[in-house]
Structures are given as C-alpha cells and as structure tokens.
Design a protein around this motif. Structure first.
Motif, PDB file in Angstrom:
ATOM      1  N   UNK A 140       0.824  -1.209   0.000  1.00  0.00           N
ATOM      2  CA  UNK A 140       0.000   0.000   0.000  1.00  0.00           C
ATOM      3  C   UNK A 140       0.860   1.262   0.000  1.00  0.00           C
ATOM      4  N   UNK A 141       2.006   1.201   0.685  1.00  0.00           N
ATOM      5  CA  UNK A 141       2.907   2.356   0.699  1.00  0.00           C
ATOM      6  C   UNK A 141       3.533   2.561  -0.668  1.00  0.00           C
ATOM      7  N   UNK A 142       3.991   1.484  -1.298  1.00  0.00           N
ATOM      8  CA  UNK A 142       4.558   1.594  -2.638  1.00  0.00           C
ATOM      9  C   UNK A 142       3.515   2.119  -3.627  1.00  0.00           C
ATOM     10  N   UNK A 143       2.281   1.628  -3.502  1.00  0.00           N
ATOM     11  CA  UNK A 143       1.223   2.074  -4.401  1.00  0.00           C
ATOM     12  C   UNK A 143       0.928   3.555  -4.213  1.00  0.00           C
ATOM     13  N   UNK A 144       0.882   4.001  -2.954  1.00  0.00           N
ATOM     14  CA  UNK A 144       0.615   5.410  -2.676  1.00  0.00           C
ATOM     15  C   UNK A 144       1.703   6.303  -3.254  1.00  0.00           C
ATOM     16  N   UNK A 145       2.945   5.827  -3.222  1.00  0.00           N
ATOM     17  CA  UNK A 145       4.069   6.601  -3.757  1.00  0.00           C
ATOM     18  C   UNK A 145       4.158   6.514  -5.278  1.00  0.00           C
ATOM     19  N   UNK A 146       3.359   5.615  -5.871  1.00  0.00           N
ATOM     20  CA  UNK A 146       3.296   5.531  -7.323  1.00  0.00           C
ATOM     21  C   UNK A 146       4.374   4.709  -7.988  1.00  0.00           C
ATOM     22  N   UNK A 147       4.946   3.736  -7.276  1.00  0.00           N
ATOM     23  CA  UNK A 147       5.967   2.865  -7.865  1.00  0.00           C
ATOM     24  C   UNK A 147       5.276   1.920  -8.863  1.00  0.00           C
ATOM     25  N   UNK A 148       5.605   1.996 -10.158  1.00  0.00           N
ATOM     26  CA  UNK A 148       4.855   1.240 -11.167  1.00  0.00           C
ATOM     27  C   UNK A 148       4.971  -0.274 -11.072  1.00  0.00           C
ATOM     28  N   UNK A 149       6.141  -0.761 -10.628  1.00  0.00           N
ATOM     29  CA  UNK A 149       6.376  -2.205 -10.643  1.00  0.00           C
ATOM     30  C   UNK A 149       6.998  -2.643  -9.319  1.00  0.00           C
ATOM     31  N   UNK A 150       6.424  -3.686  -8.729  1.00  0.00           N
ATOM     32  CA  UNK A 150       6.890  -4.214  -7.449  1.00  0.00           C
ATOM     33  C   UNK A 150       7.165  -5.695  -7.587  1.00  0.00           C
ATOM     34  N   UNK A 151       8.383  -6.107  -7.190  1.00  0.00           N
ATOM     35  CA  UNK A 151       8.751  -7.517  -7.195  1.00  0.00           C
ATOM     36  C   UNK A 151       8.872  -7.998  -5.755  1.00  0.00           C
ATOM     37  N   UNK A 152       8.288  -9.148  -5.489  1.00  0.00           N
ATOM     38  CA  UNK A 152       8.366  -9.749  -4.152  1.00  0.00           C
ATOM     39  C   UNK A 152       8.927 -11.168  -4.299  1.00  0.00           C
ATOM     40  N   UNK A 153       9.987 -11.443  -3.542  1.00  0.00           N
ATOM     41  CA  UNK A 153      10.615 -12.769  -3.599  1.00  0.00           C
ATOM     42  C   UNK A 153      10.451 -13.432  -2.242  1.00  0.00           C
ATOM     43  N   UNK A 154       9.746 -14.564  -2.232  1.00  0.00           N
ATOM     44  CA  UNK A 154       9.460 -15.261  -0.974  1.00  0.00           C
ATOM     45  C   UNK A 154       9.384 -16.761  -1.237  1.00  0.00           C
ATOM     46  N   UNK A 155      10.009 -17.550  -0.348  1.00  0.00           N
ATOM     47  CA  UNK A 155       9.997 -19.021  -0.464  1.00  0.00           C
ATOM     48  C   UNK A 155      10.471 -19.463  -1.859  1.00  0.00           C
ATOM     49  N   UNK A 156      11.538 -18.815  -2.348  1.00  0.00           N
ATOM     50  CA  UNK A 156      12.149 -19.145  -3.641  1.00  0.00           C
ATOM     51  C   UNK A 156      11.196 -18.897  -4.814  1.00  0.00           C
ATOM     52  N   UNK A 157      10.206 -18.057  -4.605  1.00  0.00           N
ATOM     53  CA  UNK A 157       9.245 -17.743  -5.669  1.00  0.00           C
ATOM     54  C   UNK A 157       9.226 -16.241  -5.913  1.00  0.00           C
ATOM     55  N   UNK A 158       9.313 -15.856  -7.173  1.00  0.00           N
ATOM     56  CA  UNK A 158       9.268 -14.449  -7.550  1.00  0.00           C
ATOM     57  C   UNK A 158       7.870 -14.089  -8.028  1.00  0.00           C
ATOM     58  N   UNK A 159       7.313 -13.031  -7.442  1.00  0.00           N
ATOM     59  CA  UNK A 159       6.014 -12.518  -7.862  1.00  0.00           C
ATOM     60  C   UNK A 159       6.213 -11.106  -8.416  1.00  0.00           C
ATOM     61  N   UNK A 160       5.596 -10.832  -9.560  1.00  0.00           N
ATOM     62  CA  UNK A 160       5.720  -9.545 -10.226  1.00  0.00           C
ATOM     63  C   UNK A 160       4.368  -8.854 -10.225  1.00  0.00           C
ATOM     64  N   UNK A 161       4.352  -7.607  -9.765  1.00  0.00           N
ATOM     65  CA  UNK A 161       3.107  -6.844  -9.690  1.00  0.00           C
ATOM     66  C   UNK A 161       3.252  -5.534 -10.457  1.00  0.00           C
ATOM     67  N   UNK A 162       2.190  -5.178 -11.172  1.00  0.00           N
ATOM     68  CA  UNK A 162       2.129  -3.896 -11.858  1.00  0.00           C
ATOM     69  C   UNK A 162       1.045  -3.041 -11.213  1.00  0.00           C
ATOM     70  N   UNK A 163       1.315  -1.753 -11.099  1.00  0.00           N
ATOM     71  CA  UNK A 163       0.364  -0.825 -10.500  1.00  0.00           C
ATOM     72  C   UNK A 163      -0.682  -0.446 -11.542  1.00  0.00           C
ATOM     73  N   UNK A 164      -1.936  -0.775 -11.259  1.00  0.00           N
ATOM     74  CA  UNK A 164      -3.042  -0.483 -12.161  1.00  0.00           C
ATOM     75  C   UNK A 164      -4.174   0.154 -11.375  1.00  0.00           C
ATOM     76  N   UNK A 165      -4.495   1.397 -11.706  1.00  0.00           N
ATOM     77  CA  UNK A 165      -5.570   2.141 -11.046  1.00  0.00           C
ATOM     78  C   UNK A 165      -5.365   2.173  -9.534  1.00  0.00           C
ATOM     79  N   UNK A 166      -4.095   2.353  -9.108  1.00  0.00           N
ATOM     80  CA  UNK A 166      -3.789   2.501  -7.695  1.00  0.00           C
ATOM     81  C   UNK A 166      -3.653   1.211  -6.915  1.00  0.00           C
ATOM     82  N   UNK A 167      -3.744   0.059  -7.606  1.00  0.00           N
ATOM     83  CA  UNK A 167      -3.660  -1.243  -6.940  1.00  0.00           C
ATOM     84  C   UNK A 167      -2.697  -2.144  -7.703  1.00  0.00           C
TER      85      UNK A 167
END
Length: 213
Positions: A140-167
């Motif tokens: 939610x903090x990254x989204x509020x700041x407007x970071x377009x792309x967020x990568x999360x790496x957990x349990x040897x798995x990479x998840x890629x997220x794109x910011x669309x309409x604030x989410x």
C-alpha cells in the motif's frame, strides 16, 4: 517518563519493532539520528513506524537478484540507476519506505545526476524489489508513492506486480524486461549462485540474455 535514544535500540536480525503514534517530524528525527550507514530498514505509514533488521540470507538474495537485473540492463544497453535502500518519502501522504533494492529505468534521465530526491517533484523508482523472509512488503505504501512495478521474492518464488488504477495486480511477465519468463529464470540463477558462485552465475546469465534475443 523514560526517554531512550533510537540508536540504543538493538533489533536482532530477522526481527522488527513497531511504534505507533509517531509524528512525521519524529520520523524525520529518527531518520537523522540513525543516519544512512545502518543495517536496519524503516517503513512509515500514517503514524506507524516499523524498524527491521534483515537476515544474511535476505541480503544475499537481494544482492544476487539485483546483480542479475543490472546484468540484463547492461546487456540490453538500457540506462538505469540503482538506488538500493534509499529512503523514499512523501510528507503529504504520510508515507515512507526503504526498499531492499530499487531501480530507475524509464525515468532514469529525469533523476540523472541528482544527489537528493523529492517525491513531490521527482518520479518514484520504476521498480522496487522486496525479499520477504521475515519482513513485510508494504504494498500500500509503494502504491501510494506511485511505484509502477513491485517484485516480491518469498519461499524461492518471484512474484511480479504492476500498479493499475492505484492497486497492484500480479502478472506473469514484466514488460520492463522484454516479457521474458523471469519468474522462472531468476530463481534458477539464484540457486545456481549458491552452487557455483556469484561470478560464474552472472556470466552464464549474461550469455542467456544474449541467446534469448
């Protein structure tokens, strides 16, 4: 009332401490007191302050994944700026975050040569990377700041997220990296680095990038 200096606080690796009712001014004072050369990372959201200290495995994954992304961008001759765990904050939003790693790619030219960034006038990083072992990502903090792309790496798995309409919406491939299957490739090369070493892994990855064109 007992008053302690923040630098007296010892947060063991892998642990985090939460403080409530912290004003923006106090948050700024804490940042100044702790300084830039520290192991801990901070996150601030509307009065709640989190201080955490990463584990060694957390830092190792961050460095290798970051090095892989740098190698890709260099091979593609794409200008970028890597700002590590720089503190990004916006007083008007009462938000502050220190990513594990972050990159300016599309907007690199807009911040080129700047020693200080102000998110009220400068763009946010185009990509933020978070290694989730014991810490939280704060999307939610990254989204509020407007970071377009967020990568999360957990349990040897990479998840890629794109910011669309604030989410943030999870996607299979990152448009920033030629829509390659990095969700599969990055964990594979990260595991290789643990077996054959960092330098050998980066060389193999560079070769893969060239052959995948």
């Amino acid at each position: 009332m007992v008053v302690l200096q923040v630098r007296q606080l010892n947060v063991p690796p892998g642990q985090r401490v939460l403080f409530s009712d912290i004003s923006w001014q106090k948050f700024e004072e804490i940042l100044a007191e702790l300084g830039e050369h520290r192991a801990s990372r901070l996150a601030y959201d509307s009065g709640t302050l989190e201080i955490m200290t990463p584990l060694p495995e957390h830092e190792d994954s961050k460095e290798i994944i970051g090095d892989l992304l740098k190698a890709f961008l260099e091979e593609e001759e794409i200008e970028f700026r890597s700002l590590g765990s720089t503190t990004f904050k916006n007083q008007a939003m009462l938000k502050g975050i220190e990513p594990n790693q972050c990159f300016y790619i599309q907007n690199e030219a807009a911040i080129r040569g700047k020693k200080r960034l102000d998110l009220t006038i400068d763009p946010p990083p185009g990509l933020a990377l978070e290694i989730e072992i014991t810490s939280r990502t704060h999307p939610n903090t990254y989204a509020a700041l407007g970071v377009p792309e967020l990568w999360r790496f957990q349990h040897e798995r990479l998840c890629i997220y794109l910011l669309q309409a604030g989410t943030y919406v999870e996607v299979e491939r990152s448009p920033t990296f030629r829509n390659l299957d990095l969700k599969t490739i990055i964990p594979q090369y990260l595991e290789q680095s643990r077996l054959v070493g960092r330098n050998t892994t980066i060389k193999r990855f560079r070769q893969w990038v060239r052959e995948s064109r």
